[in-house]
Design an enzyme around this catalytic site. Sequence first.
Site, PDB file in Angstrom:
ATOM      1  N   LYS A 113      56.866  18.243  68.077  1.00  0.00           N
ATOM      2  CA  LYS A 113      56.566  19.616  68.731  1.00  0.00           C
ATOM      3  C   LYS A 113      57.075  19.684  70.313  1.00  0.00           C
ATOM      4  CE  LYS A 113      53.759  23.085  67.415  1.00  0.00           C
ATOM      5  NZ  LYS A 113      53.310  23.431  66.153  1.00  0.00           N
TER       6      LYS A 113
HETATM    7  N1  GLU Z   1      55.047  26.283  64.725  1.00  0.00           N
HETATM    8  C1  GLU Z   1      54.904  26.361  63.381  1.00  0.00           C
HETATM    9  C2  GLU Z   1      53.886  25.109  62.657  1.00  0.00           C
HETATM   10  O1  GLU Z   1      52.933  24.929  63.581  1.00  0.00           O
HETATM   11  C3  GLU Z   1      56.156  26.412  62.413  1.00  0.00           C
HETATM   12  C4  GLU Z   1      57.012  24.814  62.691  1.00  0.00           C
HETATM   13  C5  GLU Z   1      58.234  25.297  61.841  1.00  0.00           C
HETATM   14  O2  GLU Z   1      58.462  25.922  61.088  1.00  0.00           O
HETATM   15  O3  GLU Z   1      59.113  24.033  62.138  1.00  0.00           O
HETATM   16  O4  GLU Z   1      53.655  25.001  61.749  1.00  0.00           O
END
Ligand code: GLU
Length: 427
Positions: A113
């Site tokens: 993240k």
């Molecule tokens: N931000 C989204 C999540 O928390 C999508 C992450 C992604 O598609 O890599 O799952």
Amino acid sequence: MSDTKANNDAHLNLYEMATAQFERAADAIKLDPAIRAILTEPKSEISFNFPVRMDDGRIRMFKGYRIQHNNILGPYKGGIRYHHDVDIHEVKALAAWMTWKTSLAGLPFGGAKGGVTCRPGELSRTEMERLTRRFTHALGNNIGTEYDIPAPDVGTNSQIMDWMMDTHVNTVSILDRTRGKGVVTGKSLACGGSKGREKATGQGVCHIIEAWAKESGRSVKGLKIAVQGFGNVGYWTCKIIAEMGATVVAVMDHTGAVANPAGIDVAGLKAWMDANKKLPGFAGAPEVSADAFWSADCDVMVPAAIENQITGRTAPMIKAKVVVEGANGPTTTAGDANLASRGIPVVPDILANSGGVIVSFFEWLQNRASEYWELDEVDARLKRQILEAWSNVSRTAKERNIDLRTAAYAVALLRIAEAYRARGVFP
Ligand code: GLU
């Protein structure tokens, strides 16, 4: 206590909460202590301070992060958050949740993240672009199509992803430019995004609501739904679930809450929101207090905003028969305990909101093969993949007599543990 200090403490607790969830499941499946130790901390924690030129000519410093939690199953994967509360503890928790989420969904990805501490609402479009490009440049080789693949999260969207992709491909060798497009997912269609990606998280939430309804002998038609959050996940959940025949009875975001037991016209609320940038004032649903929202008469409560919302204080108000986590980490340990004591199941974030990363995987596959899939194909594959994760979790919960969150972690951890067992630890 200052706001920053209070926020820091809340996020420290968030990481502790994520760790406690992991440990509960690790105990339940008697996870090998060596693998447990590996998974307790992220593999890398990167933070940057970088300058951005504001529209008035002044330079402002921003802080950005990328936490890469684990990549035993494949490249790191996870969103980029732009929010004023972003800090290292929050991003660490969110990164770990991505590792469990991709594993549970059966994807060949690890978890990561990123984020930038900023107030996106106060930045102009040109400031956002410069911030995004400078942040992407700072990330440099820490991201890559086969190494670490960002995506949208709170405060970011396809435009931000397009800028990230464009910045990345302009800094790699010309021979890597085509492949470099797959460095982020959640791009616009014009830049190689996938049909169905924008709605994917909300779509997945609705598949999960339907699966829960089926399993508990109910039908989606006529179910009463309350949704916290009216951004990407909240809006699409409201829109799709209403199309499936459910009634959206209450919606709340940081601007306020509105409710209408007879049903809220979702398209009308969206049009009002786009024009006025707030929920209260919409003619189709009177404003109510936050507590009235939490205690709304509903069957399904969908927290689809940010973390730490269903707490020891708000959980006791919830009257729903199930909580389906569209957001990441919306339920605190005390919130979970209260809901469990009242027999209200919680479908955890790593399962309920995995539709987004599942379609991110499809986007990545399409980019690799230079293909474009039709929407019905994306939709059908998403449905199959998330329902398979649902049945694995539901079955594991029953077999081991554990709650859905612990079961979801158990499925995810067993897949990761198997990869470590087969590969061993180098050297
Ligand atoms: N931000 C989204 C999540 O928390 C999508 C992450 C992604 O598609 O890599 O799952």
